[in-house]
Design a protein around this motif. Structure first.
Motif, PDB file in Angstrom:
ATOM      1  N   TYR A 179       0.833  -1.204   0.000  1.00 28.28           N
ATOM      2  CA  TYR A 179       0.000   0.000   0.000  1.00 28.28           C
ATOM      3  C   TYR A 179       0.867   1.253   0.000  1.00 28.28           C
ATOM      4  O   TYR A 179       0.591   2.228  -0.721  1.00 28.28           O
ATOM      5  N   ALA A 180       1.895   1.246   0.845  1.00 27.53           N
ATOM      6  CA  ALA A 180       2.768   2.414   0.949  1.00 27.53           C
ATOM      7  C   ALA A 180       3.437   2.721  -0.387  1.00 27.53           C
ATOM      8  O   ALA A 180       3.560   3.892  -0.779  1.00 27.53           O
ATOM      9  N   ALA A 181       3.857   1.671  -1.097  1.00 23.20           N
ATOM     10  CA  ALA A 181       4.485   1.878  -2.404  1.00 23.20           C
ATOM     11  C   ALA A 181       3.475   2.400  -3.418  1.00 23.20           C
ATOM     12  O   ALA A 181       3.808   3.243  -4.269  1.00 23.20           O
ATOM     13  N   MET A 182       2.229   1.927  -3.339  1.00 23.13           N
ATOM     14  CA  MET A 182       1.200   2.454  -4.233  1.00 23.13           C
ATOM     15  C   MET A 182       1.003   3.942  -4.008  1.00 23.13           C
ATOM     16  O   MET A 182       0.892   4.725  -4.968  1.00 23.13           O
ATOM     17  N   ALA A 183       0.956   4.356  -2.738  1.00 23.97           N
ATOM     18  CA  ALA A 183       0.753   5.775  -2.428  1.00 23.97           C
ATOM     19  C   ALA A 183       1.952   6.601  -2.848  1.00 23.97           C
ATOM     20  O   ALA A 183       1.810   7.693  -3.415  1.00 23.97           O
ATOM     21  N   ALA A 184       3.145   6.091  -2.577  1.00 23.23           N
ATOM     22  CA  ALA A 184       4.356   6.851  -2.892  1.00 23.23           C
ATOM     23  C   ALA A 184       4.555   7.013  -4.393  1.00 23.23           C
ATOM     24  O   ALA A 184       4.989   8.080  -4.863  1.00 23.23           O
ATOM     25  N   ASN A 185       4.244   5.972  -5.150  1.00 19.75           N
ATOM     26  CA  ASN A 185       4.529   5.989  -6.587  1.00 19.75           C
ATOM     27  C   ASN A 185       3.350   6.414  -7.450  1.00 19.75           C
ATOM     28  O   ASN A 185       3.553   6.813  -8.605  1.00 19.75           O
ATOM     29  N   TRP A 186       2.149   6.344  -6.884  1.00 19.32           N
ATOM     30  CA  TRP A 186       0.978   6.552  -7.732  1.00 19.32           C
ATOM     31  C   TRP A 186      -0.059   7.521  -7.153  1.00 19.32           C
ATOM     32  O   TRP A 186      -1.007   7.871  -7.867  1.00 19.32           O
ATOM     33  N   GLY A 187       0.076   7.939  -5.891  1.00 18.53           N
ATOM     34  CA  GLY A 187      -1.015   8.736  -5.340  1.00 18.53           C
ATOM     35  C   GLY A 187      -0.676   9.487  -4.072  1.00 18.53           C
ATOM     36  O   GLY A 187       0.430   9.990  -3.908  1.00 18.53           O
ATOM     37  N   VAL A 188      -1.632   9.536  -3.156  1.00 21.16           N
ATOM     38  CA  VAL A 188      -1.517  10.322  -1.928  1.00 21.16           C
ATOM     39  C   VAL A 188      -2.009   9.480  -0.745  1.00 21.16           C
ATOM     40  O   VAL A 188      -2.516   8.372  -0.926  1.00 21.16           O
ATOM     41  N   THR A 189      -1.880  10.044   0.457  1.00 24.04           N
ATOM     42  CA  THR A 189      -2.202   9.310   1.673  1.00 24.04           C
ATOM     43  C   THR A 189      -3.094  10.131   2.604  1.00 24.04           C
ATOM     44  O   THR A 189      -2.845  11.320   2.827  1.00 24.04           O
ATOM     45  N   ILE A 190      -4.119   9.466   3.149  1.00 21.03           N
ATOM     46  CA  ILE A 190      -4.943  10.023   4.230  1.00 21.03           C
ATOM     47  C   ILE A 190      -4.822   9.071   5.412  1.00 21.03           C
ATOM     48  O   ILE A 190      -4.960   7.856   5.256  1.00 21.03           O
ATOM     49  N   VAL A 219     -14.593  15.245   3.469  1.00 27.97           N
ATOM     50  CA  VAL A 219     -13.869  14.300   2.616  1.00 27.97           C
ATOM     51  C   VAL A 219     -13.025  15.041   1.586  1.00 27.97           C
ATOM     52  O   VAL A 219     -11.847  14.736   1.399  1.00 27.97           O
ATOM     53  N   THR A 220     -13.624  16.013   0.914  1.00 30.06           N
ATOM     54  CA  THR A 220     -12.854  16.734  -0.108  1.00 30.06           C
ATOM     55  C   THR A 220     -11.707  17.521   0.517  1.00 30.06           C
ATOM     56  O   THR A 220     -10.645  17.679  -0.098  1.00 30.06           O
ATOM     57  N   ALA A 221     -11.892  17.998   1.738  1.00 27.71           N
ATOM     58  CA  ALA A 221     -10.810  18.701   2.437  1.00 27.71           C
ATOM     59  C   ALA A 221      -9.680  17.736   2.787  1.00 27.71           C
ATOM     60  O   ALA A 221      -8.488  18.094   2.682  1.00 27.71           O
ATOM     61  N   LEU A 222     -10.007  16.521   3.212  1.00 31.61           N
ATOM     62  CA  LEU A 222      -8.985  15.523   3.505  1.00 31.61           C
ATOM     63  C   LEU A 222      -8.166  15.188   2.260  1.00 31.61           C
ATOM     64  O   LEU A 222      -6.938  15.066   2.320  1.00 31.61           O
ATOM     65  N   VAL A 223      -8.846  15.049   1.134  1.00 33.85           N
ATOM     66  CA  VAL A 223      -8.142  14.746  -0.117  1.00 33.85           C
ATOM     67  C   VAL A 223      -7.255  15.919  -0.520  1.00 33.85           C
ATOM     68  O   VAL A 223      -6.105  15.734  -0.931  1.00 33.85           O
ATOM     69  N   ALA A 224      -7.767  17.125  -0.388  1.00 29.68           N
ATOM     70  CA  ALA A 224      -6.973  18.311  -0.719  1.00 29.68           C
ATOM     71  C   ALA A 224      -5.719  18.386   0.144  1.00 29.68           C
ATOM     72  O   ALA A 224      -4.617  18.673  -0.352  1.00 29.68           O
ATOM     73  N   ASP A 225      -5.876  18.127   1.432  1.00 29.95           N
ATOM     74  CA  ASP A 225      -4.729  18.143   2.334  1.00 29.95           C
ATOM     75  C   ASP A 225      -3.700  17.088   1.948  1.00 29.95           C
ATOM     76  O   ASP A 225      -2.482  17.327   1.989  1.00 29.95           O
ATOM     77  N   ALA A 226      -4.186  15.907   1.534  1.00 25.69           N
ATOM     78  CA  ALA A 226      -3.276  14.830   1.108  1.00 25.69           C
ATOM     79  C   ALA A 226      -2.507  15.225  -0.142  1.00 25.69           C
ATOM     80  O   ALA A 226      -1.305  14.927  -0.276  1.00 25.69           O
ATOM     81  N   ILE A 227      -3.162  15.896  -1.067  1.00 29.44           N
ATOM     82  CA  ILE A 227      -2.484  16.346  -2.291  1.00 29.44           C
ATOM     83  C   ILE A 227      -1.402  17.367  -1.922  1.00 29.44           C
ATOM     84  O   ILE A 227      -0.287  17.327  -2.456  1.00 29.44           O
ATOM     85  N   GLY A 228      -1.726  18.282  -1.026  1.00 30.03           N
ATOM     86  CA  GLY A 228      -0.752  19.280  -0.612  1.00 30.03           C
ATOM     87  C   GLY A 228       0.472  18.665   0.036  1.00 30.03           C
ATOM     88  O   GLY A 228       1.603  19.065  -0.239  1.00 30.03           O
ATOM     89  N   LYS A 229       0.268  17.667   0.905  1.00 29.28           N
ATOM     90  CA  LYS A 229       1.393  17.007   1.552  1.00 29.28           C
ATOM     91  C   LYS A 229       2.255  16.263   0.531  1.00 29.28           C
ATOM     92  O   LYS A 229       3.495  16.289   0.625  1.00 29.28           O
ATOM     93  N   ALA A 230       1.613  15.613  -0.436  1.00 22.60           N
ATOM     94  CA  ALA A 230       2.361  14.902  -1.471  1.00 22.60           C
ATOM     95  C   ALA A 230       3.172  15.873  -2.308  1.00 22.60           C
ATOM     96  O   ALA A 230       4.323  15.581  -2.681  1.00 22.60           O
ATOM     97  N   ALA A 231       2.603  17.026  -2.633  1.00 27.87           N
ATOM     98  CA  ALA A 231       3.305  18.020  -3.435  1.00 27.87           C
ATOM     99  C   ALA A 231       4.522  18.555  -2.703  1.00 27.87           C
ATOM    100  O   ALA A 231       5.578  18.806  -3.310  1.00 27.87           O
ATOM    101  N   ARG A 232       4.395  18.737  -1.389  1.00 24.39           N
ATOM    102  CA  ARG A 232       5.533  19.254  -0.612  1.00 24.39           C
ATOM    103  C   ARG A 232       6.673  18.236  -0.510  1.00 24.39           C
ATOM    104  O   ARG A 232       7.850  18.616  -0.397  1.00 24.39           O
ATOM    105  N   ARG A 233       6.311  16.942  -0.554  1.00 20.05           N
ATOM    106  CA  ARG A 233       7.351  15.913  -0.485  1.00 20.05           C
ATOM    107  C   ARG A 233       8.068  15.720  -1.824  1.00 20.05           C
ATOM    108  O   ARG A 233       9.182  15.227  -1.856  1.00 20.05           O
ATOM    109  N   ALA A 234       7.382  16.081  -2.905  1.00 21.91           N
ATOM    110  CA  ALA A 234       7.941  15.856  -4.233  1.00 21.91           C
ATOM    111  C   ALA A 234       9.168  16.734  -4.487  1.00 21.91           C
ATOM    112  O   ALA A 234       9.308  17.794  -3.949  1.00 21.91           O
TER     113      ALA A 234
END
Length: 284
Positions: A244-255, A269-284
């Motif tokens: 699962y962790a590899a799927m999130a790291a390579n293909w998506g985001v995490t909540i 729900v949409t706020a949780l997804v938005a927050d996950a996208i923001g965290k993924a973008a900062r890690r990239a």
């Protein structure tokens, strides 16, 4: 990812998300909140498996048992009765019962050869159901005028994909059409899920190499099906987490599952997804 920033996601008229993770951590809870808000199409992978791809196998198994009862056998032969499953989003028992558990038939188990056959059928059905996602996005739009779409996957998705392969067919299809979002549990969640499973063992899907290893060590014609299932579930939780962790790291985001549990409506729900996208973008 199909949404580069939280703002892209929140402003999109065609929000599309796929939730994945262990069963019991909130995937269906989030999907139902979106569906209940209206305007969202809820695509359940397990429901699709049980109806479109495993329905005949399930019905034939029920008929096989019914044919052992003379009264029912006569009625079936004369087409006087109909036997089928009544799978719903909230009740997938016919699919689970068909998948079964390996072990001593006297204790409700399946011979390992038959169990492996059903496992292979389930794998093929799950892959097909996942690959149907883009078509259902189009169907939701064309038939129901729903631009927003949530794909609610089964816990075994990580068993039928290779999250480290950038050409994986299933993950490529999902990532091109939806935002992949892992509902991540922690050690406390894992122990809670194990305790829940221990009280009521259920059929599971295993990658063949995991099943073979478990059966070699703990199986046999006289194996207790529930005892084997408990051992198998514990092994699966440990084996699935890094996938699962590899799927999130390579293909998506995490909540985080603890955050998913606090969601009460579509805005949450949409706020949780938005927050996950923001965290993924900062890690990239």
């Amino acid at each position: 990812m199909i949404y580069d920033t939280p703002e892209d996601w929140l402003a999109a008229p065609d929000q599309r998300v796929t939730f994945f993770g262990m069963s019991g951590l909130g995937k269906t809870h989030l999907a139902q909140l979106l569906r209940d808000a209206g305007g969202w199409f809820h695509y359940s992978i397990d429901y699709r498996i049980g109806t479109a791809y495993m329905g005949e196998h399930i019905a034939d198994n029920l008929k096989r048992h019914a044919m052992q009862v003379p009264l029912l056998a006569d009625l079936l032969r004369s087409d006087s009765i109909y036997i089928g499953s009544n799978i719903t989003f909230g009740n997938l028992a016919p699919l689970s019962t068909y998948l079964g558990k390996p072990g001593d038939p006297a204790k409700g188990g399946l011979p390992i050869a038959e169990y492996r056959r059903r496992q292979a059928l389930h794998r093929r059905a799950e892959v097909n159901a996942l690959l149907d996602t883009p078509a259902f996005i189009d169907r939701a739009r064309e038939l129901y005028d729903y631009d927003r779409f949530v794909c609610d996957t089964g816990g075994s998705i990580c068993e039928v994909v290779d999250p480290t392969d950038p050409r994986d067919e299933v993950l490529t299809a999902l990532a091109r059409s939806t935002l992949l979002c892992w509902i991540e549990g922690d050690e406390t969640h894992a122990e809670t899920l194990k305790a829940r499973f221990d009280r009521a063992p259920k059929p599971m899907y295993y990658r063949p190499e995991i099943l073979d290893a478990l059966w070699t060590e703990h199986g046999g014609d006289d194996a207790d099906p529930d005892a084997f299932a408990r051992l198998g579930y514990s092994a699966l939780i440990d084996a699935r987490q890094p996938r699962y962790a590899a799927m999130a790291a390579n293909w998506g985001v995490t909540i985080r599952a603890v955050d998913a549990a606090t969601a009460r409506d579509v805005t949450d729900v949409t706020a949780l997804v938005a927050d996950a996208i923001g965290k993924a973008a900062r890690r990239a």
